[in-house]
Design an enzyme around this catalytic site. Structure first.
Site, short mmCIF file in Angstrom:
data_model
loop_
_atom_site.label_atom_id
_atom_site.label_comp_id
_atom_site.label_asym_id
_atom_site.label_seq_id
_atom_site.Cartn_x
_atom_site.Cartn_y
_atom_site.Cartn_z
N LYS A 11 84.08 -20.24 -57.79
CA LYS A 11 83.09 -20.27 -58.87
C LYS A 11 81.92 -21.22 -58.55
O LYS A 11 82.01 -22.06 -57.64
CB LYS A 11 83.79 -20.68 -60.17
CG LYS A 11 84.84 -19.65 -60.64
CD LYS A 11 85.44 -20.05 -61.99
CE LYS A 11 86.45 -19.03 -62.49
NZ LYS A 11 87.01 -19.40 -63.83
N TYR A 51 84.34 -10.11 -67.05
CA TYR A 51 85.22 -10.83 -68.00
C TYR A 51 85.26 -10.13 -69.35
O TYR A 51 85.43 -10.78 -70.38
CB TYR A 51 84.73 -12.27 -68.15
CG TYR A 51 85.23 -13.24 -67.10
CD1 TYR A 51 86.60 -13.47 -66.92
CD2 TYR A 51 84.35 -13.98 -66.30
CE1 TYR A 51 87.07 -14.39 -65.98
CE2 TYR A 51 84.82 -14.89 -65.36
CZ TYR A 51 86.18 -15.09 -65.21
OH TYR A 51 86.65 -16.00 -64.29
N ASN A 114 86.31 -24.41 -63.62
CA ASN A 114 87.60 -24.66 -62.99
C ASN A 114 87.74 -24.06 -61.59
O ASN A 114 88.84 -23.72 -61.15
CB ASN A 114 88.74 -24.24 -63.93
CG ASN A 114 88.68 -22.77 -64.28
OD1 ASN A 114 87.83 -22.04 -63.77
ND2 ASN A 114 89.60 -22.32 -65.13
N HIS A 117 88.76 -18.19 -59.70
CA HIS A 117 89.37 -17.11 -60.49
C HIS A 117 90.39 -16.40 -59.60
O HIS A 117 90.16 -16.24 -58.41
CB HIS A 117 88.31 -16.07 -60.92
CG HIS A 117 88.92 -14.80 -61.41
ND1 HIS A 117 89.36 -14.64 -62.70
CD2 HIS A 117 89.26 -13.64 -60.75
CE1 HIS A 117 89.92 -13.44 -62.83
NE2 HIS A 117 89.87 -12.82 -61.65
N GLU A 128 89.75 -5.35 -60.33
CA GLU A 128 88.81 -6.42 -59.98
C GLU A 128 88.36 -6.31 -58.52
O GLU A 128 87.20 -6.60 -58.21
CB GLU A 128 89.46 -7.78 -60.24
CG GLU A 128 89.63 -8.04 -61.73
CD GLU A 128 90.31 -9.37 -62.06
OE1 GLU A 128 90.46 -9.67 -63.25
OE2 GLU A 128 90.68 -10.12 -61.13
P1 DAT Z 1 92.42 -17.97 -65.78
O1 DAT Z 1 91.09 -18.14 -65.11
O2 DAT Z 1 93.38 -19.07 -65.42
O3 DAT Z 1 93.02 -16.60 -65.57
P2 DAT Z 1 91.79 -17.10 -68.51
O4 DAT Z 1 91.88 -15.69 -68.00
O5 DAT Z 1 92.59 -17.44 -69.73
O6 DAT Z 1 92.19 -18.16 -67.36
O7 DAT Z 1 90.28 -17.46 -68.85
C1 DAT Z 1 89.24 -17.04 -67.97
C2 DAT Z 1 88.27 -18.18 -67.80
O8 DAT Z 1 87.64 -18.47 -69.06
C3 DAT Z 1 88.88 -19.50 -67.36
O9 DAT Z 1 89.09 -19.59 -65.96
C4 DAT Z 1 87.85 -20.48 -67.84
C5 DAT Z 1 87.37 -19.87 -69.14
N1 DAT Z 1 88.12 -20.42 -70.28
C6 DAT Z 1 89.39 -20.13 -70.66
N2 DAT Z 1 89.77 -20.83 -71.71
C7 DAT Z 1 88.70 -21.62 -72.04
C8 DAT Z 1 88.45 -22.61 -73.05
N3 DAT Z 1 89.37 -22.91 -73.96
N4 DAT Z 1 87.23 -23.20 -73.04
C9 DAT Z 1 86.28 -22.89 -72.14
N5 DAT Z 1 86.46 -21.97 -71.15
C10 DAT Z 1 87.64 -21.36 -71.10
MG MG Z 2 92.50 -14.74 -66.26
#
Ligand code: DAT
Ligand code: MG
Length: 140
Positions: A11, A51, A114, A117, A128
């Site tokens: 990212k 997303y 973070n 992905h 994807e």
């Molecule tokens: P992952 O990337 O671990 O699969 P996810 O699919 O639940 O996690 O969410 C996708 C992305 O969205 C994640 O990498 C960062 C963002 N995200 C998730 N929860 C969030 C939150 N509470 N606040 C801000 N960004 C968030």
């Molecule tokens: Mg995810």
């Protein structure tokens, strides 16, 4: 366990800090093979389509704006149980919950920024990968 392929994205927070090589080393050390890779810049619209499952979540706008804020490196990782293995190497979504030695524990700046992905299941991995790559671009 079968050989699998999964979609990974390094990212903008990580490309900005020149961490592409350090992150790729974590993948390769874990036995994941980078069988396709390209550096691109997403628009907010493209990030939103990628997303789409999160469209109704409160962080959707922040997420798509961040994903379009700088270059990303999209890649296909291949290996035994690659989908779960990649999730393990990445660590938990929130870096404060991520296990020691994982990419997110070492490099992520926040739950939003973070660093990586990774696909979460075989069906999403397939979709994807097809979102970013043609078959000709993947060389196993
Ligand atoms: P992952 O990337 O671990 O699969 P996810 O699919 O639940 O996690 O969410 C996708 C992305 O969205 C994640 O990498 C960062 C963002 N995200 C998730 N929860 C969030 C939150 N509470 N606040 C801000 N960004 C968030
Ligand atoms: Mg995810």
């Amino acid at each position: 366990m079968a050989t699998e392929r999964t979609l990974s994205i390094i990212k903008p927070d990580a490309t900005k800090r020149n961490l592409t090589g350090a992150i790729n080393k974590k993948f390769e050390d874990a036995g994941l093979r980078i069988v396709a890779q390209k550096r691109i810049r997403l628009t907010e619209e493209q990030a939103g389509r990628f997303y789409d499952v999160h469209r109704e979540r409160p962080f959707f706008g922040e997420l798509t704006e961040f994903m379009a804020s700088g270059p990303v490196v999209v890649q296909v990782l291949e290996g035994e149980g690659a989908i779960a293995k990649n999730r393990e190497v990445m660590g938990a979504t929130n870096p404060s919950d991520a296990a020691e030695g994982t990419i997110r524990a070492e490099f992520a700046e926040s739950v939003g920024e973070n660093s990586v992905h990774g696909s979460d299941a075989p069906e999403t991995a397939k979709e994807e990968i097809a979102f970013f790559f043609s078959g000709l671009e993947i060389v196993g």
